[in-house]
Design a protein around this motif. Structure first.
Motif, PDB file in Angstrom:
ATOM      1  N   UNK A 208      38.677  47.592  45.653  1.00  0.00           N
ATOM      2  CA  UNK A 208      40.235  47.837  45.639  1.00  0.00           C
ATOM      3  C   UNK A 208      40.816  46.695  45.370  1.00  0.00           C
ATOM      4  N   UNK A 209      41.382  45.967  46.192  1.00  0.00           N
ATOM      5  CA  UNK A 209      42.197  44.698  45.850  1.00  0.00           C
ATOM      6  C   UNK A 209      41.642  43.424  46.468  1.00  0.00           C
ATOM      7  N   UNK A 210      40.393  43.468  47.009  1.00  0.00           N
ATOM      8  CA  UNK A 210      39.606  42.510  47.196  1.00  0.00           C
ATOM      9  C   UNK A 210      38.612  42.085  46.211  1.00  0.00           C
ATOM     10  N   UNK A 239      37.930  29.976  46.547  1.00  0.00           N
ATOM     11  CA  UNK A 239      38.836  30.697  47.835  1.00  0.00           C
ATOM     12  C   UNK A 239      39.361  31.908  47.527  1.00  0.00           C
ATOM     13  N   UNK A 240      39.186  32.433  46.088  1.00  0.00           N
ATOM     14  CA  UNK A 240      39.896  33.856  45.961  1.00  0.00           C
ATOM     15  C   UNK A 240      39.506  34.852  46.787  1.00  0.00           C
ATOM     16  N   UNK A 241      40.240  35.753  47.314  1.00  0.00           N
ATOM     17  CA  UNK A 241      39.781  36.835  48.232  1.00  0.00           C
ATOM     18  C   UNK A 241      40.484  38.117  47.710  1.00  0.00           C
ATOM     19  N   UNK A 242      41.643  38.039  47.075  1.00  0.00           N
ATOM     20  CA  UNK A 242      42.281  39.032  46.475  1.00  0.00           C
ATOM     21  C   UNK A 242      42.924  39.199  45.371  1.00  0.00           C
ATOM     22  N   UNK A 243      43.077  39.955  44.504  1.00  0.00           N
ATOM     23  CA  UNK A 243      43.743  40.145  43.313  1.00  0.00           C
ATOM     24  C   UNK A 243      44.903  41.096  43.139  1.00  0.00           C
ATOM     25  N   UNK A 244      45.839  40.786  42.213  1.00  0.00           N
ATOM     26  CA  UNK A 244      47.038  41.672  41.916  1.00  0.00           C
ATOM     27  C   UNK A 244      47.497  41.685  40.528  1.00  0.00           C
ATOM     28  N   UNK A 246      50.345  43.029  37.957  1.00  0.00           N
ATOM     29  CA  UNK A 246      51.673  43.405  37.675  1.00  0.00           C
ATOM     30  C   UNK A 246      52.078  43.259  36.441  1.00  0.00           C
ATOM     31  N   UNK A 247      51.989  44.480  35.399  1.00  0.00           N
ATOM     32  CA  UNK A 247      52.167  44.356  34.218  1.00  0.00           C
ATOM     33  C   UNK A 247      51.025  43.746  33.363  1.00  0.00           C
ATOM     34  N   UNK A 248      51.625  42.619  32.847  1.00  0.00           N
ATOM     35  CA  UNK A 248      50.562  41.635  32.171  1.00  0.00           C
ATOM     36  C   UNK A 248      50.211  40.413  32.866  1.00  0.00           C
ATOM     37  N   UNK A 249      50.602  40.308  34.023  1.00  0.00           N
ATOM     38  CA  UNK A 249      50.262  39.030  34.852  1.00  0.00           C
ATOM     39  C   UNK A 249      49.324  39.376  36.000  1.00  0.00           C
ATOM     40  N   UNK A 250      48.474  38.484  36.098  1.00  0.00           N
ATOM     41  CA  UNK A 250      47.219  38.593  37.235  1.00  0.00           C
ATOM     42  C   UNK A 250      47.618  37.440  38.016  1.00  0.00           C
ATOM     43  N   UNK A 251      47.437  37.633  39.505  1.00  0.00           N
ATOM     44  CA  UNK A 251      47.596  36.699  40.667  1.00  0.00           C
ATOM     45  C   UNK A 251      46.317  36.867  41.134  1.00  0.00           C
ATOM     46  N   UNK A 252      45.878  35.583  41.596  1.00  0.00           N
ATOM     47  CA  UNK A 252      44.525  35.787  42.434  1.00  0.00           C
ATOM     48  C   UNK A 252      45.198  35.034  43.714  1.00  0.00           C
ATOM     49  N   UNK A 253      44.494  35.457  44.894  1.00  0.00           N
ATOM     50  CA  UNK A 253      45.094  35.087  46.167  1.00  0.00           C
ATOM     51  C   UNK A 253      44.067  34.757  47.100  1.00  0.00           C
ATOM     52  N   UNK A 254      44.497  34.022  48.122  1.00  0.00           N
ATOM     53  CA  UNK A 254      43.461  33.745  49.287  1.00  0.00           C
ATOM     54  C   UNK A 254      43.217  34.848  50.130  1.00  0.00           C
ATOM     55  N   UNK A 255      42.483  34.802  51.280  1.00  0.00           N
ATOM     56  CA  UNK A 255      42.225  35.921  52.259  1.00  0.00           C
ATOM     57  C   UNK A 255      43.590  36.353  53.021  1.00  0.00           C
ATOM     58  N   UNK A 256      44.389  35.312  52.969  1.00  0.00           N
ATOM     59  CA  UNK A 256      45.800  35.475  53.824  1.00  0.00           C
ATOM     60  C   UNK A 256      46.905  36.114  52.722  1.00  0.00           C
ATOM     61  N   UNK A 257      46.481  36.366  51.520  1.00  0.00           N
ATOM     62  CA  UNK A 257      47.568  36.565  50.589  1.00  0.00           C
ATOM     63  C   UNK A 257      48.429  35.579  49.904  1.00  0.00           C
TER      64      UNK A 257
END
Length: 269
Positions: A208-210, A239-244, A246-257
């Protein structure tokens, strides 16, 4: 015994007094406080606006509203901004914004418009499309109401088989010394890219988003100008744990978002 002063002395004193008084008069004339036709004193007024949108969307955190009052009289040239306010948005609309402006800059013979736009991390979400003249004879009473409409969003790009160019790392804009940092995901759970100095490759797992990276390996080249950015990029992968997307943009996030890095989809012909 007191002796009266001679007439010559009295005339000399009178002349000096006359010159002195004349100097005072001239000084008073030179004083801006006493001169005629001085610059107009700025008179400040406030335009209260109320911005809303019609759909029931909930804005993402870090969304901002910009309201601008501008002179739009001149054609084919950029509008002259008279007043502008930027506020952070919390909660649902309507949003009230007050614009202070100099009334001396308002001319009945010219045209004005107050516009509004809502952005999130530089991406335009809503904007006003109508010409809103708050000084028109038929303008509504305070607050002046503005309705913004949703901007058509591009469909989300797929995570895999997309060339993702790094845009920000740890909140800082990416600088390119020679080749740009990027990352690419394959269908076979393989990942590769460029950190800024060295290439890397390895594997990844998505649920999913992890997302998590594993068995990453890099080349061992030394680059004095880009090692700091390279180290930051390596920390992102660690440290990446989540991804998102939006359109043509990718965000990599840690476990806390918390956002670690952002990427933009790039296409090659």
């Amino acid at each position: 015994m007191f002796k009266p002063k001679s007439s010559a002395i009295l005339k000399s004193i009178a002349g000096i007094s006359f010159l002195a008084s004349g100097t005072l008069i001239l000084s008073a004339c030179d004083d801006p406080k006493h001169s005629q036709g001085t610059t107009q004193t700025a008179a400040t007024a406030t335009l209260t606006t109320q911005v809303s949108y019609l759909d029931r969307s909930i804005l993402a955190p870090n969304s901002q509203l910009t309201v601008t009052l501008a002179d739009v009289s001149k054609m084919d040239t950029k509008a002259t901004v008279i007043s502008q306010q930027v506020i952070d948005l919390n909660g649902a609309p309507p949003y009230t914004v007050e614009l202070s402006y100099d009334t001396n800059k308002i001319d009945d013979a010219l045209s004005y418009s107050v516009s509004a736009r809502i952005e999130n991390n530089g991406e335009l979400l809503y904007t006003s499309t109508a010409n809103n003249n708050p000084f028109a004879a038929d303008a509504s009473t305070s607050p002046y109401k503005i309705v913004v409409t949703k901007v058509a969003q591009k469909p989300d790009v797929e995570l895999v088989n997309t060339y993702w160019k790094a845009m920000t790392v740890a909140g800082n804009s990416v600088t390119v010394e020679s080749d740009e940092p990027f990352i690419q995901f394959s269908n076979d759970t393989k990942v590769h890219g460029f950190l800024g100095c060295n290439n890397f490759n390895g594997g990844y797992q998505v649920e999913q988003q992890h997302i998590s990276f594993n068995q990453l390996a890099t080349t061992q080249k030394m680059c004095h100008d880009s090692m700091q950015q390279e180290t930051a990029m390596a920390e992102v992968l660690k440290n990446t744990a989540q991804w998102q997307i939006n359109g043509e943009s990718l965000s990599l996030k840690d476990e806390n978002g918390e956002q670690l890095a952002t990427f933009k989809a790039v296409y090659f012909n």
